[in-house]
Design a protein around this motif. Structure first.
Motif, PDB file in Angstrom:
ATOM      1  N   ARG A  76      62.947  -7.802  32.678  1.00 48.38           N
ATOM      2  CA  ARG A  76      63.335  -6.370  33.417  1.00 48.38           C
ATOM      3  C   ARG A  76      62.784  -5.596  34.162  1.00 48.38           C
ATOM      4  O   ARG A  76      63.228  -4.888  34.682  1.00 48.38           O
ATOM      5  CB  ARG A  76      62.698  -5.561  31.561  1.00 48.38           C
ATOM      6  N   ALA A  77      60.775  -5.906  34.294  1.00 47.08           N
ATOM      7  CA  ALA A  77      60.465  -4.974  35.139  1.00 47.08           C
ATOM      8  C   ALA A  77      60.629  -5.471  37.013  1.00 47.08           C
ATOM      9  O   ALA A  77      60.853  -4.281  37.416  1.00 47.08           O
ATOM     10  CB  ALA A  77      59.543  -5.492  34.611  1.00 47.08           C
ATOM     11  N   PHE A  78      61.510  -6.623  37.127  1.00 51.92           N
ATOM     12  CA  PHE A  78      62.009  -6.434  38.791  1.00 51.92           C
ATOM     13  C   PHE A  78      62.659  -5.842  38.463  1.00 51.92           C
ATOM     14  O   PHE A  78      63.054  -6.049  39.826  1.00 51.92           O
ATOM     15  CB  PHE A  78      61.404  -7.896  38.414  1.00 51.92           C
ATOM     16  N   ALA A  79      63.642  -5.929  37.198  1.00 48.54           N
ATOM     17  CA  ALA A  79      65.058  -4.889  37.646  1.00 48.54           C
ATOM     18  C   ALA A  79      65.123  -3.690  37.911  1.00 48.54           C
ATOM     19  O   ALA A  79      66.249  -3.655  38.391  1.00 48.54           O
ATOM     20  CB  ALA A  79      65.799  -5.374  36.260  1.00 48.54           C
ATOM     21  N   GLU A  80      63.864  -3.560  37.565  1.00 49.85           N
ATOM     22  CA  GLU A  80      63.817  -1.840  37.911  1.00 49.85           C
ATOM     23  C   GLU A  80      63.371  -1.480  39.400  1.00 49.85           C
ATOM     24  O   GLU A  80      63.940  -0.720  39.405  1.00 49.85           O
ATOM     25  CB  GLU A  80      62.493  -1.513  37.412  1.00 49.85           C
ATOM     26  N   VAL A  81      62.404  -2.261  39.907  1.00 45.69           N
ATOM     27  CA  VAL A  81      62.034  -2.794  41.776  1.00 45.69           C
ATOM     28  C   VAL A  81      64.120  -3.052  41.697  1.00 45.69           C
ATOM     29  O   VAL A  81      64.118  -1.876  42.974  1.00 45.69           O
ATOM     30  CB  VAL A  81      61.235  -3.983  41.791  1.00 45.69           C
ATOM     31  N   GLU A  82      64.995  -3.635  41.449  1.00 47.35           N
ATOM     32  CA  GLU A  82      66.178  -4.011  42.607  1.00 47.35           C
ATOM     33  C   GLU A  82      66.977  -2.354  42.477  1.00 47.35           C
ATOM     34  O   GLU A  82      67.483  -2.225  43.198  1.00 47.35           O
ATOM     35  CB  GLU A  82      66.161  -4.927  41.273  1.00 47.35           C
ATOM     36  N   ASP A  83      66.612  -2.023  41.491  1.00 50.74           N
ATOM     37  CA  ASP A  83      66.835  -0.537  40.924  1.00 50.74           C
ATOM     38  C   ASP A  83      67.025   0.382  41.939  1.00 50.74           C
ATOM     39  O   ASP A  83      67.804   1.428  41.805  1.00 50.74           O
ATOM     40  CB  ASP A  83      67.074   0.306  39.476  1.00 50.74           C
ATOM     41  N   GLY A  84      65.556   0.427  41.944  1.00 50.21           N
ATOM     42  CA  GLY A  84      64.945   1.942  43.065  1.00 50.21           C
ATOM     43  C   GLY A  84      63.771   2.299  41.980  1.00 50.21           C
ATOM     44  O   GLY A  84      63.083   3.521  42.510  1.00 50.21           O
ATOM     45  N   ALA A  85      63.720   1.785  41.041  1.00 56.39           N
ATOM     46  CA  ALA A  85      62.540   2.794  40.444  1.00 56.39           C
ATOM     47  C   ALA A  85      61.341   2.963  40.612  1.00 56.39           C
ATOM     48  O   ALA A  85      60.594   1.835  41.436  1.00 56.39           O
ATOM     49  CB  ALA A  85      62.680   2.660  38.619  1.00 56.39           C
TER      50      ALA A  85
END
Length: 485
Positions: A345-354
C-alpha cells in the motif's frame, strides 16, 4: 519445435549445462550419453574435495557452499538413512532456468543427484517440481528411461512464490502445506520423512555433474578465480529474445543484454523479486558475478535479469509485484500477514505521487525486515526499497505531476491464476464508512482519513478467504462483496 513455455537457450562462452541443445529439443538418455560422459561413482570425500576446490555454491539464490551441505548430511549418514532432494520448484515467476534444465536436459540434473546420493548412500532421490508443469512430465519420463522409479520420486507440488523456500519445500514433499515451518530446521538434520536430507537447487546438481565430468581444473578454466565455471541467467522483460543464457562469470551484463536484444530504459531488475533494481546506466557497467553485481549495487541471486524499456511506468510495475508478493505470503507471522500489505500500500502511494510515499515505504520496510519466519519479508522489502533509489527521478515526477504519463504494460511477469482475480469489491453508493472491514481483514483493507476503506490491489490469498467472506457477511451497509477486478 521447442515447447512455448520453455525459454530459448543462448550462450556467452562454452556450452556445458546447455551442451547439445543447439541440435536437440530434449536430451533423452541415449542422446545425453552422446553429449556427456558416463560418470563413475565418487566417494563422499572426493565429492566434497572437488566442490571445495572450485567453491561450488548453490544456484537457488542464497549461494550457500555445497560442500558444507554435503559434509553435514554425510556426517549423519553413519547413523541414519538419508535422502537427496532436488529443488526445482522455481516459484519465482521471472525465472525459467530450472524449468529449462528439467525439460530439456533432465538427465544432467539426475546425474548430479544420483552422484551425490551414491556418495552418501541415500535411500531415495526426490525431485520437487511444480505440479502439472512440462518439467514434471520431462523428469518423470527421464526417471522411467533409467528404470529408477523405485528409488527416484518426482514430487509435484503447488506452484507458489514461497514454494522453493527450504522448509516449505520439505513440508510440501512430506504431504503437508507448502509453507515455511515458522522455526528454523536444517534439512541436513531433518528433512524428507524426518531424515537427514541433502537439499539443493536443480542447477546446483547439474553443475555437480559437469564438475565430476570435467574435473576441477578444467571446470575452473572459465569464469573468474572467485567464481569459476558457468552460470545460467533467465533474461526476460523488455527483450526481443527472452532466453536462458549460459554465461561465464566475469562477462559484462551489457553483453548479455545485447545478446538478447534488450531495450533498457529506466532500469534492470537483477536477482528477481527478492533482488534489486539497478538504474539503467548502472546496469551497463555491471559484471555478471555475485561480486560484480554487488559492486554495481545489484544482487545476482538466482540469476534473473529483467530490463525495462522506457514505455512502461517503472513505479507501476514495481507496485504490481509488491501487491503480488504480499498476496503470496503464507500469513503465518506479523511481518507477512500485516507488514507486506502495508509495504504494498505504501508503494502504491508512491505511484500515486503522495509526498510522504517514500517515507511510508521506508517505515513499512523497517517494520518487516529481520522479523519474519522466513526470508520472504526481507527479500520483498529489498526489492521495493531498491526501486526508490533506482527510479528516484520517476518518484519525483510522480510527486510533482501525479504520474509520469506512461501506462503500466505488465512487463514484469506474474502468474495468471484464478486466485488473483478474486478480491474485495465495494459498492460506493452503499458504503457508509463504518470501518468494520478494516478491523476484520486489516491485511486487505485500510481506512483513509475520512474513515472509508482503501483496498489492496491484489487477489485474496487462500489463507484469508474465510476472513474476507466474514467481512462481506458482516458489512452493516451490505456494500461489500467478493468479485473480480
Amino acid at each position: 519445435m521447442i515447447p512455448y513455455r520453455v525459454s530459448q537457450v543462448r550462450r556467452l562462452g562454452p556450452a556445458r549445462l546447455t551442451a547439445g541443445l543447439d541440435q536437440h529439443r530434449r536430451l533423452d538418455l541415449n542422446t545425453h550419453y552422446t553429449v556427456h560422459d558416463q560418470l563413475p561413482g565418487q566417494t563422499v570425500d572426493s565429492l566434497i574435495a572437488m566442490a571445495e576446490e572450485v567453491d561450488l555454491r548453490g544456484r537457488g539464490g542464497a549461494a550457500f557452499p555445497f560442500a558444507r551441505k554435503l559434509r553435514a548430511v554425510a556426517s549423519r549418514a553413519r547413523d541414519s538413512e538419508t535422502v537427496v532432494l532436488v529443488n526445482a520448484a522455481e516459484g519465482e515467476p521471472a525465472s525459467m532456468k530450472d524449468k529449462m534444465l528439467l525439460t530439456r536436459v533432465p538427465h544432467l540434473v539426475l546425474e548430479g543427484a544420483l552422484l551425490a546420493a551414491s556418495a552418501i548412500n541415500a535411500r531415495q532421490v526426490v525431485v520437487a517440481v511444480a505440479a502439472g508443469d512440462l518439467a514434471e512430465a520431462s523428469m518423470t519420463a527421464a526417471v522411467a528411461e533409467r528404470g529408477l522409479s523405485g528409488c527416484v520420486r518426482v514430487a509435484g507440488i503447488p506452484e507458489r512464490f514461497i514454494a522453493g523456500e527450504g522448509g516449505a519445500l520439505v513440508r510440501a514433499v512430506n504431504g503437508a502445506s507448502g509453507v515455511p515451518p515458522g522455526r528454523k530446521t536444517r534439512s541436513s538434520e531433518s528433512g524428507v520423512d524426518g531424515l537427514p536430507t541433502l537439499l539443493s537447487n536443480a542447477e546446483t546438481f547439474a553443475q555437480l555433474a559437469v564438475l565430476a565430468e570435467l574435473g576441477p581444473e578444467e571446470y575452473a578454466s572459465v569464469g573468474t578465480v572467485q567464481e569459476p565455471g558457468t552460470v545460467l541467467l533467465t533474461v526476460g522483460g523488455s527483450v526481443a529474445s527472452p532466453s536462458v543464457v549460459e554465461v561465464t562469470p566475469g562477462v559484462p551484463l551489457a553483453a548479455v543484454l545485447d545478446l538478447c536484444q534488450a531495450t533498457v530504459g529506466d532500469g534492470v531488475l537483477l536477482g528477481g523479486y527478492h533482488g534489486k533494481w539497478m538504474a539503467g546506466a548502472d546496469s551497463y557497467g555491471a559484471i555478471v558475478s555475485r561480486r560484480g553485481a554487488a559492486e554495481a549495487g545489484g544482487e545476482l541471486g538466482a540469476g534473473i535479469v529483467v530490463p525495462l524499456d522506457g514505455d512502461t511506468c517503472p513505479l507501476g510495475e514495481t507496485a504490481r509485484v509488491a501487491a503480488y508478493l504480499a498476496a503470496q505470503s503464507s500469513g503465518q507471522c506479523g511481518p507477512c500477514r500485516l507488514g507486506l500489505p502495508d509495504l504494498a500500500r505504501a508503494f502504491a502511494e508512491v505511484e500515486d505521487g503522495a509526498p510522504d510515499g517514500p517515507d511510508l515505504v521506508r517505515a513499512a520496510a523497517a517494520a518487516v525486515r529481520g522479523r519474519g519466519a522466513c526470508f520472504h519479508p526481507d527479500g520483498s522489502a529489498r526489492f521495493v526499497l531498491s526501486a526508490l533509489d533506482a527510479f528516484a527521478d520517476d518518484v519525483e515526477e510522480h510527486r510533482v505531476h501525479g504520474g509520469c504519463g506512461r501506462p503500466v504494460l505488465d512487463v514484469l511477469p506474474l502468474p495468471i491464476t484464478d486466485e488473483s482475480d478474486a478480491r474485495l469489491v465495494v459498492d460506493w453508493t452503499r458504503c457508509q464508512g463504518h470501518g468494520l472491514c478494516a478491523h476484520l481483514v486489516p491485511e486487505l483493507v485500510k481506512l483513509d482519513h475520512h474513515g472509508y476503506p482503501v483496498f489492496m490491489d491484489s487477489g485474496i490469498p487462500s489463507w484469508l478467504r474465510g476472513e474476507a467472506q466474514k467481512a462481506v457477511e458482516m458489512c452493516p451497509a451490505l456494500a461489500l462483496r467478493i468479485g473480480e477486478k
